[in-house]
Design an enzyme around this catalytic site. Structure first.
Site, mmCIF file in Angstrom:
data_model
loop_
_atom_site.group_PDB
_atom_site.id
_atom_site.type_symbol
_atom_site.label_atom_id
_atom_site.label_comp_id
_atom_site.label_asym_id
_atom_site.label_seq_id
_atom_site.Cartn_x
_atom_site.Cartn_y
_atom_site.Cartn_z
ATOM 1 N N ARG A 3 -10.833 8.623 17.147
ATOM 2 C CA ARG A 3 -12.011 8.072 16.474
ATOM 3 C C ARG A 3 -13.107 7.599 17.429
ATOM 4 N NH1 ARG A 3 -13.408 7.061 11.240
ATOM 5 N NH2 ARG A 3 -13.484 4.835 11.627
ATOM 6 N N HIS A 25 -7.349 0.838 3.705
ATOM 7 C CA HIS A 25 -8.422 -0.099 4.073
ATOM 8 C C HIS A 25 -8.210 -1.429 3.334
ATOM 9 C CE1 HIS A 25 -10.948 3.828 4.243
ATOM 10 N NE2 HIS A 25 -10.375 3.627 5.400
ATOM 11 N N CYS A 79 -3.863 9.323 4.856
ATOM 12 C CA CYS A 79 -2.952 8.443 4.118
ATOM 13 C C CYS A 79 -3.332 6.974 4.336
ATOM 14 C CB CYS A 79 -1.522 8.688 4.572
ATOM 15 S SG CYS A 79 -1.235 8.199 6.291
HETATM 16 S S1 SF4 Z 1 2.413 7.324 7.366
HETATM 17 FE FE1 SF4 Z 1 0.903 8.899 6.803
HETATM 18 S S2 SF4 Z 1 1.018 10.397 8.500
HETATM 19 FE FE2 SF4 Z 1 2.896 9.145 8.574
HETATM 20 S S3 SF4 Z 1 4.419 10.267 7.349
HETATM 21 FE FE3 SF4 Z 1 3.424 8.786 5.985
HETATM 22 S S4 SF4 Z 1 1.766 9.976 5.004
HETATM 23 FE FE4 SF4 Z 1 2.393 11.111 6.840
#
Ligand code: SF4
Length: 492
Positions: free
Chosen positions: A96, A195, A62
């Site tokens: 990472r 990004h 995301c």
């Molecule tokens: S920020 Fe990303 S990981 Fe967190 S709830 Fe939202 S989509 Fe899911």
């Protein structure tokens, strides 16, 4: 199967698509193609950066992951608050392998997890007060932190918290930068927008801090490394080469990087861009506002390293041009020895890749240096400008897949039968259970670095160690039944 012809690859795509309902088939067909180097613009052959189809197994992350996990997280002397529920922060922490130098918890914080740990009452009553309180606690516990960033998770955008106002107030009170980043996970179609948002936040809250301040003493050879996250020490291997050729690396973005380095970047003469996807935005901004040119480079494998060193040197005078030749010559015996040792063990082996950022195209040269061929490649979150670059790097008739689904990838692998797959952790165990050698190419499978000449030696060793491991001949996928079993069962 040996190498597929163009017609065979097209037939393979058609066969794999056959299982989908008509609408899904039409959509997915746009994301799968056979490479054709003569095409100038990839949008004529592949669609990218579109929403994944509901119901298919995408491996994308995301926007929050793109900002916190990639761009901001590695800035080591700041504290990055994962603002929202605990889970997003926990899963974006320490995975990472962004190596850094410093004393964790004192002046560096890269592997520590800071979260506002949202509960139901925070959703109902808002989290602004909690955020302000956390920042005060951080200042008390970690006074040497040079700044704070607020990395918004999904609920923050949904309930409309004013993180900008809280950050401005805290910045004044703490007398250090506090940067709100509106990278809620639901924004955009993948981590790619994260990004971009992260770059914009750096532009708006960090980069202009030393505008008009001429106290920095520059040299004609000042450069910055942009888009290297120092996975397993990658940026260190790269920096060594740049400094040996006579350049001065003023800043690293963002692996092992600091806030002060970022603030100084507008003073450099050239930005060196490794991960185009995640940081082309800020490079373009610096070109427009400060007149700093940028150049892409690729430090995977000796062929691409030499090409890149010469390309970078082309921006400078003879001192640096001679420096580039000196570096290429100095390491020649080292990389020739690596090739002499590993090429006979890897020659002719075929690789399929599926990664993010720059790797689906940048590592092709390193495999070729070892006599290997990349027969399929694809990106999780590329845009068309990534594929524009990829089609020139790949051989004709190779398979290209954008945001490939779990089903499609497995079917392609069954038919193409590569000798090695390089992809992420979500794919790793599926293909290993199928008995196919696999390298995790997001964080180098707990190895690295892979950049630079030092990294190439490790890359070659890892590919050999994986591909020629005797374990593959001794295992059978758990779902493949023993052929004798049905007869025995019937007799019983
Ligand atoms: S920020 Fe990303 S990981 Fe967190 S709830 Fe939202 S989509 Fe899911």
């Amino acid at each position: 199967m040996t190498n597929l012809t163009r017609e065979e690859t097209e037939a393979l795509i058609a066969e794999v698509l056959e299982i989908y309902p008509e609408k899904a088939k039409k959509d997915r067909a746009k994301h799968l193609t056979v490479n054709d180097q003569s095409i100038e613009q990839s949008k004529k052959c592949i669609t990218s950066n579109r929403k994944s189809l509901p119901g298919v197994m995408t491996v994308r992350g995301c926007a929050y992951a793109g900002s916190k996990g990639v761009v901001w997280g590695p800035i080591k002397d700041m504290i990055h608050i994962s603002h929202g529920p605990v889970g997003c922060g926990q899963y974006s922490r320490a995975g990472r392998r962004n190596y850094y130098v410093g004393t964790t918890g004192i002046n560096t914080f890269g592997t520590m997890n800071f979260t506002s740990d949202f509960q139901e009452k925070d959703i109902v009553f808002g989290g602004d007060k909690k955020l302000a309180k956390i920042m005060n606690e951080i200042e008390g516990l970690f006074p040497l932190a040079k700044g704070i960033s607020v990395q918004s998770e999904c609920p923050i955008g949904l309930i409309g918290d004013d993180i900008e106002a809280v950050s401005k107030k805290a910045s004044k009170e703490l007398n250090k930068p506090v940067v709100p980043v509106r990278c809620e996970g639901f924004r955009g179609v993948s981590q790619s927008l994260g990004h971009h948002i992260a770059n914009d936040a750096i532009r708006d809250w960090v980069l202009d801090k030393r505008d008009g301040d001429n106290s920095f003493v520059g040299t004609p050879y000042d450069v910055s490394i942009i888009g290297d996250y120092n996975i397993g020490g990658d940026a260190w291997s790269s920096r060594t080469l740049l400094e040996e050729m006579g350049l001065r690396v003023v800043s690293q973005w963002s692996g092992d990087g600091t806030l002060a380095e970022m603030e100084l970047t507008p003073k450099v003469k050239l930005n060196l861009l490794h991960c185009y996807r995640s940081m082309n935005y800020i490079s373009r901004h610096m070109e427009e506002k400060y007149g700093i040119p940028w150049v892409e480079y690729n430090f995977f494998g000796p062929t691409k390293i030499a090409e890149s060193l010469r390309k970078i040197a082309g921006y400078f005078d003879d001192t640096i041009k001679e420096g580039a030749e000196r570096v290429i010559e100095r390491y020649k015996a080292q990389y020739d020895a690596v090739i002499a040792k590993y090429r006979p063990r890897l020659e002719g082996k075929r690789v399929m890749l599926y990664v993010g950022g720059l790797r689906p195209r940048h590592v092709i040269g390193a495999y070729e240096d070892l006599g290997m061929e990349v027969v399929g490649t694809g990106y999780e979150f590329a845009h068309n400008d990534d594929y524009d670059r990829t089609i020139k790097d790949m051989g004709n008739a190779t398979l290209i897949y954008d945001d490939v689904t779990g089903y499609e990838f497995e079917e392609f692998v069954k038919k193409v039968k590569p000798d090695l797959i390089g992809a992420g952790i979500k794919e790793k165990y599926i293909f290993q259970k199928m008995g196919i050698p696999f390298r995790q190419m997001h964080s180098w499978d707990y190895s690295g670095p892979y950049h630079g000449y030092d990294g190439f030696a490790i890359f070659a060793r890892d590919m050999d160690m994986t591909l020629n491991n005797p374990c593959w001949g001794k295992m059978k996928a758990p779902w493949i039944k023993d052929e004798a079993a049905p007869a025995i069962a019937a007799a019983a």
